[in-house]
Design a protein around this motif. Structure first.
Motif, PDB file in Angstrom:
ATOM      1  N   SER A 193      32.283  71.785-121.475  1.00  0.00           N
ATOM      2  CA  SER A 193      32.821  70.623-122.363  1.00  0.00           C
ATOM      3  C   SER A 193      33.793  70.486-123.340  1.00  0.00           C
ATOM      4  CB  SER A 193      31.404  70.294-122.775  1.00  0.00           C
ATOM      5  OG  SER A 193      30.349  70.420-122.572  1.00  0.00           O
ATOM      6  N   LEU A 194      34.254  68.818-123.175  1.00  0.00           N
ATOM      7  CA  LEU A 194      35.594  68.631-124.257  1.00  0.00           C
ATOM      8  C   LEU A 194      35.013  67.833-125.615  1.00  0.00           C
ATOM      9  CD1 LEU A 194      37.856  68.060-120.859  1.00  0.00           C
ATOM     10  CD2 LEU A 194      38.431  69.965-122.681  1.00  0.00           C
ATOM     11  N   ILE A 195      36.027  67.782-125.950  1.00  0.00           N
ATOM     12  CA  ILE A 195      35.869  66.135-126.671  1.00  0.00           C
ATOM     13  C   ILE A 195      37.800  66.187-126.690  1.00  0.00           C
ATOM     14  CG2 ILE A 195      35.704  65.916-128.986  1.00  0.00           C
ATOM     15  CD1 ILE A 195      33.134  67.521-129.926  1.00  0.00           C
ATOM     16  N   ILE A 196      37.862  64.818-126.075  1.00  0.00           N
ATOM     17  CA  ILE A 196      39.019  65.155-126.835  1.00  0.00           C
ATOM     18  C   ILE A 196      39.575  63.270-127.866  1.00  0.00           C
ATOM     19  CG2 ILE A 196      41.655  63.835-125.173  1.00  0.00           C
ATOM     20  CD1 ILE A 196      39.912  65.435-123.584  1.00  0.00           C
ATOM     21  N   THR A 197      40.210  63.369-128.482  1.00  0.00           N
ATOM     22  CA  THR A 197      40.406  62.685-129.384  1.00  0.00           C
ATOM     23  C   THR A 197      42.082  61.698-128.704  1.00  0.00           C
ATOM     24  OG1 THR A 197      41.793  63.414-130.966  1.00  0.00           O
ATOM     25  CG2 THR A 197      39.156  63.888-131.306  1.00  0.00           C
ATOM     26  N   SER A 198      42.736  60.412-128.851  1.00  0.00           N
ATOM     27  CA  SER A 198      43.593  59.774-128.816  1.00  0.00           C
ATOM     28  C   SER A 198      43.922  58.890-129.824  1.00  0.00           C
ATOM     29  CB  SER A 198      43.531  60.115-127.405  1.00  0.00           C
ATOM     30  OG  SER A 198      45.005  59.284-126.907  1.00  0.00           O
ATOM     31  N   GLN A 199      45.204  58.562-129.619  1.00  0.00           N
ATOM     32  CA  GLN A 199      45.251  57.009-130.592  1.00  0.00           C
ATOM     33  C   GLN A 199      44.933  55.655-129.086  1.00  0.00           C
ATOM     34  OE1 GLN A 199      48.628  56.822-132.858  1.00  0.00           O
ATOM     35  NE2 GLN A 199      48.451  58.867-133.466  1.00  0.00           N
ATOM     36  N   LEU A 200      45.502  56.517-128.196  1.00  0.00           N
ATOM     37  CA  LEU A 200      45.648  55.321-126.915  1.00  0.00           C
ATOM     38  C   LEU A 200      44.489  55.615-126.165  1.00  0.00           C
ATOM     39  CD1 LEU A 200      48.391  57.392-125.057  1.00  0.00           C
ATOM     40  CD2 LEU A 200      48.736  55.379-126.898  1.00  0.00           C
ATOM     41  N   PRO A 201      43.843  54.580-126.097  1.00  0.00           N
ATOM     42  CA  PRO A 201      42.456  53.763-125.242  1.00  0.00           C
ATOM     43  C   PRO A 201      42.951  54.208-124.254  1.00  0.00           C
ATOM     44  CG  PRO A 201      44.218  52.197-125.341  1.00  0.00           C
ATOM     45  CD  PRO A 201      44.746  53.083-125.860  1.00  0.00           C
ATOM     46  N   VAL A 202      41.591  55.068-123.106  1.00  0.00           N
ATOM     47  CA  VAL A 202      41.282  56.063-122.360  1.00  0.00           C
ATOM     48  C   VAL A 202      42.185  55.067-121.172  1.00  0.00           C
ATOM     49  CG1 VAL A 202      39.552  56.619-120.974  1.00  0.00           C
ATOM     50  CG2 VAL A 202      38.979  56.309-123.242  1.00  0.00           C
ATOM     51  N   SER A 203      42.353  53.427-121.047  1.00  0.00           N
ATOM     52  CA  SER A 203      42.848  53.119-120.073  1.00  0.00           C
ATOM     53  C   SER A 203      44.177  53.452-119.650  1.00  0.00           C
ATOM     54  CB  SER A 203      42.732  51.479-120.811  1.00  0.00           C
ATOM     55  OG  SER A 203      42.943  51.219-121.391  1.00  0.00           O
ATOM     56  N   LYS A 204      45.183  53.720-120.906  1.00  0.00           N
ATOM     57  CA  LYS A 204      46.447  53.927-121.226  1.00  0.00           C
ATOM     58  C   LYS A 204      47.051  55.899-120.681  1.00  0.00           C
ATOM     59  CE  LYS A 204      47.622  50.078-122.424  1.00  0.00           C
ATOM     60  NZ  LYS A 204      48.800  49.588-122.106  1.00  0.00           N
ATOM     61  N   TRP A 205      45.293  57.324-120.731  1.00  0.00           N
ATOM     62  CA  TRP A 205      45.761  57.953-120.112  1.00  0.00           C
ATOM     63  C   TRP A 205      46.826  58.128-119.426  1.00  0.00           C
ATOM     64  CZ3 TRP A 205      40.936  60.502-122.064  1.00  0.00           C
ATOM     65  CH2 TRP A 205      40.314  60.450-124.198  1.00  0.00           C
ATOM     66  N   PHE A 206      46.335  57.527-117.730  1.00  0.00           N
ATOM     67  CA  PHE A 206      46.695  57.417-116.989  1.00  0.00           C
ATOM     68  C   PHE A 206      48.469  57.680-116.857  1.00  0.00           C
ATOM     69  CE2 PHE A 206      48.550  56.322-112.578  1.00  0.00           C
ATOM     70  CZ  PHE A 206      47.524  56.670-111.123  1.00  0.00           C
ATOM     71  N   GLU A 207      49.285  56.830-117.505  1.00  0.00           N
ATOM     72  CA  GLU A 207      50.658  56.558-117.611  1.00  0.00           C
ATOM     73  C   GLU A 207      50.760  57.496-118.787  1.00  0.00           C
ATOM     74  OE1 GLU A 207      53.072  53.632-120.298  1.00  0.00           O
ATOM     75  OE2 GLU A 207      51.038  52.911-119.395  1.00  0.00           O
ATOM     76  N   VAL A 208      50.237  58.580-119.222  1.00  0.00           N
ATOM     77  CA  VAL A 208      50.679  58.998-120.054  1.00  0.00           C
ATOM     78  C   VAL A 208      51.379  60.569-119.876  1.00  0.00           C
ATOM     79  CG1 VAL A 208      48.673  59.971-121.890  1.00  0.00           C
ATOM     80  CG2 VAL A 208      50.743  59.996-122.904  1.00  0.00           C
ATOM     81  N   ILE A 209      49.715  60.863-118.333  1.00  0.00           N
ATOM     82  CA  ILE A 209      49.775  61.717-118.296  1.00  0.00           C
ATOM     83  C   ILE A 209      51.007  62.437-116.816  1.00  0.00           C
ATOM     84  CG2 ILE A 209      47.936  63.301-116.515  1.00  0.00           C
ATOM     85  CD1 ILE A 209      45.577  62.514-117.969  1.00  0.00           C
ATOM     86  N   GLY A 210      50.529  60.904-116.478  1.00  0.00           N
ATOM     87  CA  GLY A 210      51.656  61.179-115.510  1.00  0.00           C
ATOM     88  C   GLY A 210      51.381  61.478-113.886  1.00  0.00           C
ATOM     89  N   GLU A 211      51.748  61.340-112.944  1.00  0.00           N
ATOM     90  CA  GLU A 211      51.969  61.632-111.456  1.00  0.00           C
ATOM     91  C   GLU A 211      50.737  61.376-110.967  1.00  0.00           C
ATOM     92  OE1 GLU A 211      53.069  63.679-107.879  1.00  0.00           O
ATOM     93  OE2 GLU A 211      54.160  63.275-109.560  1.00  0.00           O
TER      94      GLU A 211
END
Length: 248
Positions: A193-211
């Protein structure tokens, strides 16, 4: 005879028994026990001592950013924290089911505290946990790639039943970090399992990961059926003048 017994217990590293027997002798309680009661008392003390030391080692190895507790989470109405959800997560059955937890919200609102509190609870329950800042982790993996210890580092991450990635998405992923993230997620998918914390909403993760292709694959594995906590409100630092994320 009792002194010799204590010495042997200490040398055999039966520290729980050692302290319980020593305390019973000093208080004169050894005479209050039958033989089987005394044995049960000593075994219980040894069991508790070993359990406590195991938990301490697990917490130390996890390298938490904060000392956090589920009991100390504050359920302010404006933060949108569901007490029942936190209590369900605290039993860590989501780890048994290989599910993830995604915690998002503004800086200083308490994402890291909640992640740490769940992580501490997992340690108490016997799970192997590793807490890490996402930027620091990938900087470390880049160095490991250079010195030949990369696969060893990945194997260490894979062994953890719960991996906490804090501050996810603060920096966009370059090609090397993106590939490393894909390896970590692929190794763990359906097994841990993972716990991930982020300032960004999940909808923005695609952009920050890229490719696109890699981002699709990573997010499909991370987000599908994940538990989510979306914290609302302003930074607790601005409200209470405390260090960012060290609020609860």
């Amino acid at each position: 005879m009792n002194t010799s017994t204590l010495d042997k217990l200490r040398k055999m590293k039966f520290f729980g028994m050692f302290h319980a027997f020593k305390s019973s002798m000093e208080t004169g309680k050894t005479n209050d026990y039958t033989a089987d009661e005394l044995l049960a008392h000593l075994v219980d003390a040894e069991w508790d001592d070993r359990q406590n030391r195991r938990i301490e080692r697990t917490i130390l190895y996890a390298r938490f950013r904060y000392k956090a507790s589920i009991e100390d989470v504050h359920y302010h109405a404006d933060r949108s924290i569901d007490r029942n959800q936190i209590m369900r997560l605290a039993d860590c059955t989501f780890v048994d089911r290989f599910e993830n937890l995604l915690i998002t919200g503004s800086t200083g609102i308490g994402k890291s505290y909640i992640a740490s509190a769940v992580g501490y609870q997992a340690c108490v329950l016997g799970y192997r946990v590793l807490y890490t800042s996402t930027p620091k982790l990938f900087a470390k993996l880049k160095m490991a790639k250079a010195d030949g210890s990369y696969m060893k580092e990945l194997a260490k991450i894979e062994r953890q039943q719960l991996l906490i990635l804090d501050d996810f998405g603060i920096q966009p992923f370059d090609a090397q970090n993106r590939a490393a993230l894909m390896e970590i997620i692929e190794d763990r998918h359906g097994k841990t399992s993972l716990i991930i914390t982020s300032q960004l909403p999940v909808s923005k993760w695609f952009e920050v990961i890229g490719e696109k292709t890699i981002a699709d694959a990573i997010l499909d594995r991370i987000v599908h059926d994940a538990h989510r906590i979306e914290l609302k409100g302003e930074s607790m630092r601005r409200k209470r003048n405390v260090e960012p994320e060290n609020s609860h």
